[in-house]
Structure formats: C-alpha cells, structure tokens
Design a protein around this motif. Structure first.
Motif, mmCIF file in Angstrom:
data_model
loop_
_atom_site.group_PDB
_atom_site.id
_atom_site.type_symbol
_atom_site.label_atom_id
_atom_site.label_comp_id
_atom_site.label_asym_id
_atom_site.label_seq_id
_atom_site.Cartn_x
_atom_site.Cartn_y
_atom_site.Cartn_z
ATOM 1 N N ASN A 194 0.867 -1.170 0.000
ATOM 2 C CA ASN A 194 0.000 0.000 0.000
ATOM 3 C C ASN A 194 0.904 1.221 0.000
ATOM 4 N N CYS A 195 0.702 2.117 -0.965
ATOM 5 C CA CYS A 195 1.540 3.315 -1.030
ATOM 6 C C CYS A 195 0.702 4.545 -0.727
ATOM 7 N N HIS A 196 1.122 5.242 0.346
ATOM 8 C CA HIS A 196 0.384 6.417 0.818
ATOM 9 C C HIS A 196 1.021 7.716 0.337
ATOM 10 N N CYS A 197 1.849 7.665 -0.710
ATOM 11 C CA CYS A 197 2.497 8.904 -1.156
ATOM 12 C C CYS A 197 1.454 9.830 -1.791
ATOM 13 N N LYS A 198 1.802 11.114 -1.810
ATOM 14 C CA LYS A 198 0.865 12.121 -2.319
ATOM 15 C C LYS A 198 0.528 11.876 -3.796
ATOM 16 N N ASP A 199 1.514 11.420 -4.568
ATOM 17 C CA ASP A 199 1.265 11.163 -5.987
ATOM 18 C C ASP A 199 0.235 10.047 -6.163
ATOM 19 N N CYS A 200 0.344 8.992 -5.363
ATOM 20 C CA CYS A 200 -0.636 7.899 -5.454
ATOM 21 C C CYS A 200 -2.012 8.363 -4.987
ATOM 22 N N GLN A 201 -2.041 9.223 -3.962
ATOM 23 C CA GLN A 201 -3.335 9.747 -3.507
ATOM 24 C C GLN A 201 -4.002 10.541 -4.627
ATOM 25 N N HIS A 212 6.777 6.019 -14.480
ATOM 26 C CA HIS A 212 5.890 6.137 -15.631
ATOM 27 C C HIS A 212 4.560 5.481 -15.285
ATOM 28 N N ARG A 213 3.554 6.315 -15.142
ATOM 29 C CA ARG A 213 2.238 5.844 -14.679
ATOM 30 C C ARG A 213 1.307 5.695 -15.881
ATOM 31 N N GLN A 214 0.937 4.458 -16.167
ATOM 32 C CA GLN A 214 0.103 4.184 -17.344
ATOM 33 C C GLN A 214 -1.367 4.124 -16.940
HETATM 34 ZN ZN LIG Z 1 2.907 6.058 -4.208
#
Ligand SMILES: [Zn+2]
Ligand SMILES: [Zn+2]
Length: 145
Positions: free
Chosen positions: A26-33, A72-74
């Motif tokens: 689980n990634c709680h980084c701002k970019d993932c949010q 790189h987010r697809q």
């Molecule tokens: Zn993240």
C-alpha cells in the motif's frame, strides 16, 4: 487466464499476467493519492516482462520526491483508470494497480510505504513492513529478489 489478469473500468485496456506476485504494497504517497483519488494505492509487483498490456494506454510521468527517479504511470485514455506503474527506481519491475485485477482478493500487501503522508482517517497496518517515506534499500533489495 493468468492470476493477475485485469481490466480498466471501460474494458478497453486489458492486462494479462501469469506471474507470481513478488510483493504487494500500500503506497500512501501524495502522488498515489492524487492519481487514485483515494487514500492510498495498492500495487502488486511483478517482473515487467511478465505483463502484457492489450489496448492503448497513456502515460504520465512523475518524479520521486526524495529519489528524483521517474515513475511512468500508465492509464486508460478512455476511462482514466490507472493500470500500471513502471518506476525507474526499480528497473525491470512493474507495479500493477491491485483494484483493476479480475480477482483482487488474492492480493496480500506486505508493506505500507510513505506512512508519513498517510491520511489520519486510514490507519496503516503496523504489523506490515512500514516505511515513513519511500522504499528503503532493504525493501528495494527484497523487491529485486
Ligand atoms: Zn505512491
Ligand atoms: Zn478504460
């Protein structure tokens, strides 16, 4: 049908993957949010060459806060669902968004990343490996197998 097959919301992007997951987090980084519109992103790590993407994807590249490494987010250009991330920090690894899987119930997160930016209304699972910020050297080594 592979265990980690999945689809975007509209179905025009199909992911085909027969690999065993190397890990899930689980990634709680701002970019993932921001990207998911939610509190965190759950991703399944697999060898990048084990994933086949069918259909057209668009890519948005983000730059890691600490590392400066690109990710790189697809995503599906028709419905906007995020499907896959290819971080340059972990060459050869792909991170599938768990929610797009045909059967996300098989996913077992082993790690909580970026707990320092976790939202106060979601409690990260402290029994799992937790990192305050991005993945540590130890975790990167674990992911690299
Ligand atoms: Zn993240
Ligand atoms: Zn779509």
């Amino acid at each position: 049908m592979g265990k980690l097959d999945g689809s975007c919301l509209c179905g025009s992007v199909r992911l085909v993957c027969d690999a065993e997951p190397l890990a899930a987090a689980n990634c709680h980084c701002k970019d993932c949010q921001r990207q998911t519109g939610s509190a965190f992103s759950t991703v399944v790590t697999v060898p990048a060459d084990a994933v086949e993407v069918r259909g057209e994807v668009a890519t948005f590249t983000t730059v890691g806060t600490d590392t400066g490494a690109k990710a790189h987010r697809q995503f599906c250009p028709a419905c906007g669902s995020p499907v896959l991330t290819l971080p340059e920090l972990t060459p050869g690894l792909a991170f599938i968004k768990a929610g797009i899987l045909d059967d996300p119930s098989i996913v077992r997160p082993v790690m909580e990343a970026w707990t320092g930016s976790a939202q106060p209304w979601i409690e990260p699972d402290r029994q799992l490996v937790c990192t305050e910020r991005g993945p540590s050297e130890e975790i990167l080594a674990m992911l690299a197998g």
